[in-house]
Motif scaffolding. Structure first.
Motif, PDB file in Angstrom:
ATOM      1  N   ILE A   1       0.868  -1.184   0.000  1.00  0.00           N
ATOM      2  CA  ILE A   1       0.000   0.000   0.000  1.00  0.00           C
ATOM      3  C   ILE A   1       0.904   1.233   0.000  1.00  0.00           C
ATOM      4  N   ILE A   2       0.958   1.924  -1.116  1.00  0.00           N
ATOM      5  CA  ILE A   2       1.780   3.124  -1.237  1.00  0.00           C
ATOM      6  C   ILE A   2       0.990   4.335  -0.753  1.00  0.00           C
ATOM      7  N   ILE A   3       1.654   5.210   0.022  1.00  0.00           N
ATOM      8  CA  ILE A   3       1.042   6.479   0.418  1.00  0.00           C
ATOM      9  C   ILE A   3       2.014   7.611   0.104  1.00  0.00           C
ATOM     10  N   GLY A   4       1.459   8.812  -0.085  1.00  0.00           N
ATOM     11  CA  GLY A   4       2.280   9.940  -0.518  1.00  0.00           C
ATOM     12  C   GLY A   4       2.769  10.846   0.590  1.00  0.00           C
ATOM     13  N   PHE A   5       2.689  10.360   1.841  1.00  0.00           N
ATOM     14  CA  PHE A   5       3.089  11.187   2.988  1.00  0.00           C
ATOM     15  C   PHE A   5       3.996  10.388   3.909  1.00  0.00           C
ATOM     16  N   GLY A   6       4.733  11.094   4.763  1.00  0.00           N
ATOM     17  CA  GLY A   6       5.729  10.460   5.598  1.00  0.00           C
ATOM     18  C   GLY A   6       5.164   9.747   6.809  1.00  0.00           C
TER      19      GLY A   6
ATOM     20  N   ASN B   1       5.872   4.263   2.349  1.00  0.00           N
ATOM     21  CA  ASN B   1       5.824   5.730   2.349  1.00  0.00           C
ATOM     22  C   ASN B   1       6.689   6.302   1.233  1.00  0.00           C
ATOM     23  N   ARG B   2       6.073   7.107   0.353  1.00  0.00           N
ATOM     24  CA  ARG B   2       6.827   7.776  -0.709  1.00  0.00           C
ATOM     25  C   ARG B   2       6.411   9.252  -0.742  1.00  0.00           C
ATOM     26  N   PRO B   3       6.842  10.011   0.265  1.00  0.00           N
ATOM     27  CA  PRO B   3       6.435  11.413   0.347  1.00  0.00           C
ATOM     28  C   PRO B   3       7.122  12.273  -0.706  1.00  0.00           C
ATOM     29  N   GLY B   4       6.522  13.425  -0.955  1.00  0.00           N
ATOM     30  CA  GLY B   4       7.141  14.395  -1.849  1.00  0.00           C
ATOM     31  C   GLY B   4       6.218  14.849  -2.961  1.00  0.00           C
ATOM     32  N   ALA B   5       6.388  16.118  -3.364  1.00  0.00           N
ATOM     33  CA  ALA B   5       5.664  16.701  -4.498  1.00  0.00           C
ATOM     34  C   ALA B   5       4.156  16.594  -4.338  1.00  0.00           C
ATOM     35  N   SER B   6       3.673  16.786  -3.120  1.00  0.00           N
ATOM     36  CA  SER B   6       2.236  16.752  -2.846  1.00  0.00           C
ATOM     37  C   SER B   6       1.606  15.447  -3.335  1.00  0.00           C
ATOM     38  N   ALA B   7       2.283  14.340  -3.011  1.00  0.00           N
ATOM     39  CA  ALA B   7       1.828  12.971  -3.322  1.00  0.00           C
ATOM     40  C   ALA B   7       1.936  12.612  -4.798  1.00  0.00           C
ATOM     41  N   GLN B   8       2.576  13.438  -5.607  1.00  0.00           N
ATOM     42  CA  GLN B   8       2.726  13.113  -7.026  1.00  0.00           C
ATOM     43  C   GLN B   8       3.628  11.897  -7.243  1.00  0.00           C
ATOM     44  N   ILE B   9       4.672  11.775  -6.436  1.00  0.00           N
ATOM     45  CA  ILE B   9       5.613  10.657  -6.591  1.00  0.00           C
ATOM     46  C   ILE B   9       4.896   9.336  -6.347  1.00  0.00           C
TER      47      ILE B   9
ATOM     48  N   SER C   1      -3.743  14.303  -3.922  1.00  0.00           N
ATOM     49  CA  SER C   1      -3.381  13.745  -5.224  1.00  0.00           C
ATOM     50  C   SER C   1      -4.507  13.821  -6.235  1.00  0.00           C
ATOM     51  N   HIS C   2      -5.776  13.683  -5.765  1.00  0.00           N
ATOM     52  CA  HIS C   2      -6.883  13.520  -6.696  1.00  0.00           C
ATOM     53  C   HIS C   2      -7.814  14.723  -6.831  1.00  0.00           C
ATOM     54  N   SER C   3      -7.782  15.651  -5.885  1.00  0.00           N
ATOM     55  CA  SER C   3      -8.667  16.826  -5.966  1.00  0.00           C
ATOM     56  C   SER C   3      -7.883  18.127  -6.130  1.00  0.00           C
ATOM     57  N   VAL C   4      -6.740  18.231  -5.453  1.00  0.00           N
ATOM     58  CA  VAL C   4      -5.986  19.484  -5.408  1.00  0.00           C
ATOM     59  C   VAL C   4      -4.959  19.588  -6.530  1.00  0.00           C
ATOM     60  N   ASN C   5      -4.088  18.585  -6.648  1.00  0.00           N
ATOM     61  CA  ASN C   5      -3.000  18.655  -7.622  1.00  0.00           C
ATOM     62  C   ASN C   5      -3.433  18.964  -9.048  1.00  0.00           C
ATOM     63  N   PRO C   6      -4.525  18.367  -9.537  1.00  0.00           N
ATOM     64  CA  PRO C   6      -4.911  18.650 -10.924  1.00  0.00           C
ATOM     65  C   PRO C   6      -5.190  20.122 -11.213  1.00  0.00           C
ATOM     66  N   HIS C   7      -5.472  20.905 -10.167  1.00  0.00           N
ATOM     67  CA  HIS C   7      -5.767  22.327 -10.352  1.00  0.00           C
ATOM     68  C   HIS C   7      -4.602  23.232  -9.940  1.00  0.00           C
ATOM     69  N   MET C   8      -3.602  22.656  -9.270  1.00  0.00           N
ATOM     70  CA  MET C   8      -2.480  23.455  -8.780  1.00  0.00           C
ATOM     71  C   MET C   8      -1.217  23.297  -9.636  1.00  0.00           C
TER      72      MET C   8
ATOM     73  N   THR D   1      -0.044  24.027   3.423  1.00  0.00           N
ATOM     74  CA  THR D   1      -0.150  23.177   2.229  1.00  0.00           C
ATOM     75  C   THR D   1      -1.139  23.803   1.251  1.00  0.00           C
ATOM     76  N   PRO D   2      -1.069  23.424  -0.034  1.00  0.00           N
ATOM     77  CA  PRO D   2      -2.061  23.929  -0.989  1.00  0.00           C
ATOM     78  C   PRO D   2      -3.491  23.558  -0.597  1.00  0.00           C
ATOM     79  N   ALA D   3      -3.677  22.392   0.043  1.00  0.00           N
ATOM     80  CA  ALA D   3      -5.018  21.930   0.400  1.00  0.00           C
ATOM     81  C   ALA D   3      -5.713  22.862   1.384  1.00  0.00           C
ATOM     82  N   VAL D   4      -4.952  23.538   2.242  1.00  0.00           N
ATOM     83  CA  VAL D   4      -5.566  24.493   3.177  1.00  0.00           C
ATOM     84  C   VAL D   4      -5.453  25.932   2.676  1.00  0.00           C
ATOM     85  N   GLN D   5      -4.537  26.177   1.762  1.00  0.00           N
ATOM     86  CA  GLN D   5      -4.451  27.501   1.145  1.00  0.00           C
ATOM     87  C   GLN D   5      -5.723  27.793   0.345  1.00  0.00           C
ATOM     88  N   ILE D   6      -6.222  26.782  -0.366  1.00  0.00           N
ATOM     89  CA  ILE D   6      -7.367  26.989  -1.259  1.00  0.00           C
ATOM     90  C   ILE D   6      -8.610  27.452  -0.508  1.00  0.00           C
TER      91      ILE D   6
END
Length: 327
Positions: free
Chosen positions: A38-43, A71-79, A101-108, A164-169
Motif C-alpha cells: 500500500i503506497i502512500i504519498g506522505f511520511g 511511504n513515498r512522500p514528496g511533491a504533494s503525493a505526485q511521486i 493527489s486527486h482533488s488538489v494537484n490537478p488544479h495546482m 499546504t495547498p489543500a488548506v491555502q485553497i
C-alpha cells in the motif's frame, strides 16, 4: 477401435478446455496469495500514514497476507501517485491517498505525471480529516459572521497562514469571496503556520482538526467553523461555512480512500472493497479512527467513484474562486 479413439480424443479435449476455464477462477479466488504493498504519498507519523497502517493491519487479518505500507512522500503525493499508476494492475500494489493527489494537484499544477481518474481504479472511501477555520484568541469573533465583520472592519490588515495547498485553497477562497483583502503567508507545514497564528504574526488559518486539536483544547486557537458541507461528529457544535456564510459548495476536506491502478480486475476490486467496508463497520476500528482525528466515511465503489469526481470539480471551482494560478 477408431470410434473409441475418437471418443477418447474428444473427452480429453473437453477435459483440457474445462481445466483451462477453471484454473483462472481458482487463481482469482486465491487473491491475495502474496504480500500486498500500500503506497502512500506522505511520511511516517502523518494522519494518512496512521490511517494506512491501521487499515493495512486489518486487511492482513481479514485476507491472510501481509499488507505493507510504503511511504513515498514528496511533491504533494505526485511521486506516490505516479508509482501506483505505472504498477501492474494485479491487486498487489494499492494506493491509500487523499484529496491532495486527486482533488488538489490537478488544479495546482499545469502538468501531472498521472491522470487522477483514468489511471486509477476506485476501491472505497475510508475517512475524512475535516478542516476548520481557526483564529488567534485575540480576534474578537466567535462565529464566521463575526469574523467576517471584524475582517471587513480591518480590511487589508489581517494575515492568514497556510502550510499546504489543500488548506491555502479554502482560506484564499474565503478571503476572495468575502472581499477581506487579507494577506496569505506560506509555511512549510501546518505546525509552523499554527505557531505563527498562536504568536500573532497571522490572525487566522484553515487547518485540519486533528492537527489543531491540542491548541484548541489549550485555548491557544479558537475554532469558528468547519469547511465541510455537513457538521462533523468530531466537533458537532462547530457550524459549517456553508450554513453560516451561505457560500455554496464550500465542501473542502481531506478525504481519504483506497485505489488500485487502472484496469484492476473486477473480482479483486470487489473483494477489496467488500473487505474494506467490513473493516470500517467494526466498532473498535471506528473508535480508533475517531481517536486519530478523522471521521469514518466508508463507501462502496459507485459512491466513492462519484465522490472522487465530484470533489475534483468542487476543488477546481474553489481554486478559481481563490484566483490561484497553477504552477
Amino acid at each position: 477401435m477408431k470410434r473409441r479413439l475418437v471418443q477418447t480424443v474428444i473427452l480429453l479435449a473437453s477435459a483440457m478446455a474445462l481445466a483451462g476455464a477453471v484454473q483462472p477462477s481458482i487463481a482469482q479466488a486465491a487473491y491475495p496469495n502474496k504480500p500486498v504493498k500500500i503506497i502512500i504519498g506522505f511520511g511516517p507519523g502523518s494522519g494518512t500514514d496512521i490511517l494506512a497502517r491501521m487499515i493495512a493491519e486489518e486487511l492482513r487479518v481479514a485476507l491472510g497476507q501481509p499488507f505493507i505500507v510504503d511511504n513515498r512522500p514528496g511533491a504533494s503525493a505526485q511521486i506516490a501517485a505516479s508509482a501506483v499508476a505505472k504498477s501492474p494492475a494485479d491487486g498487489y500494489t494499492l494506493f491509500l491517498t487523499s484529496n491532495s493527489s486527486h482533488s488538489v494537484n490537478p488544479h495546482m499544477f499545469k502538468k501531472l505525471p498521472y491522470d487522477p481518474i483514468a489511471d486509477f481504479t476506485p476501491i472505497g472511501g475510508i475517512a475524512y480529516f475535516p478542516f476548520i477555520l481557526a483564529v488567534n484568541p485575540s480576534v474578537p469573533a466567535r462565529s464566521p459572521q463575526e469574523f467576517v465583520a471584524y475582517a471587513l472592519a480591518n480590511k487589508g490588515k489581517l494575515n492568514y497562514a497556510y502550510g499546504t495547498p489543500a488548506v491555502q485553497i479554502p482560506a484564499e477562497a474565503l478571503n476572495r469571496l468575502e472581499k477581506l483583502e487579507a494577506t496569505g503567508i506560506p509555511y512549510k507545514s501546518s505546525p509552523g503556520a499554527m505557531t505563527d497564528v498562536i504568536g500573532g504574526q497571522a490572525q487566522f488559518l484553515v487547518v485540519d482538526l486533528a492537527s489543531a486539536r491540542p491548541h484548541l483544547q489549550s485555548g491557544r486557537l479558537r475554532a469558528l467553523a468547519v469547511t465541510t458541507s455537513k457538521r462533523t461528529v468530531l466537533a458537532p457544535d462547530l457550524p459549517t461555512i456553508e450554513e453560516t456564510l451561505k457560500l455554496k459548495d464550500f465542501d473542502l476536506a481531506a478525504w481519504t480512500g483506497l485505489f488500485g491502478p487502472a484496469a484492476l480486475p473486477k473480482d479483486v476490486q470487489e473483494k477489496l472493497s467488500a473487505t474494506l467496508q467490513q473493516i470500517l463497520a467494526k466498532a473498535e476500528v471506528r473508535e480508533r479512527i475517531l481517536a486519530s482525528g478523522a471521521e469514518p466515511t466508508p463507501s462502496d465503489i459507485p459512491t466513492f467513484t462519484a465522490l472522487v469526481k465530484r470533489q475534483l470539480e468542487v476543488w477546481g471551482r474553489k481554486v478559481t474562486d481563490a484566483g490561484i494560478q497553477p504552477e
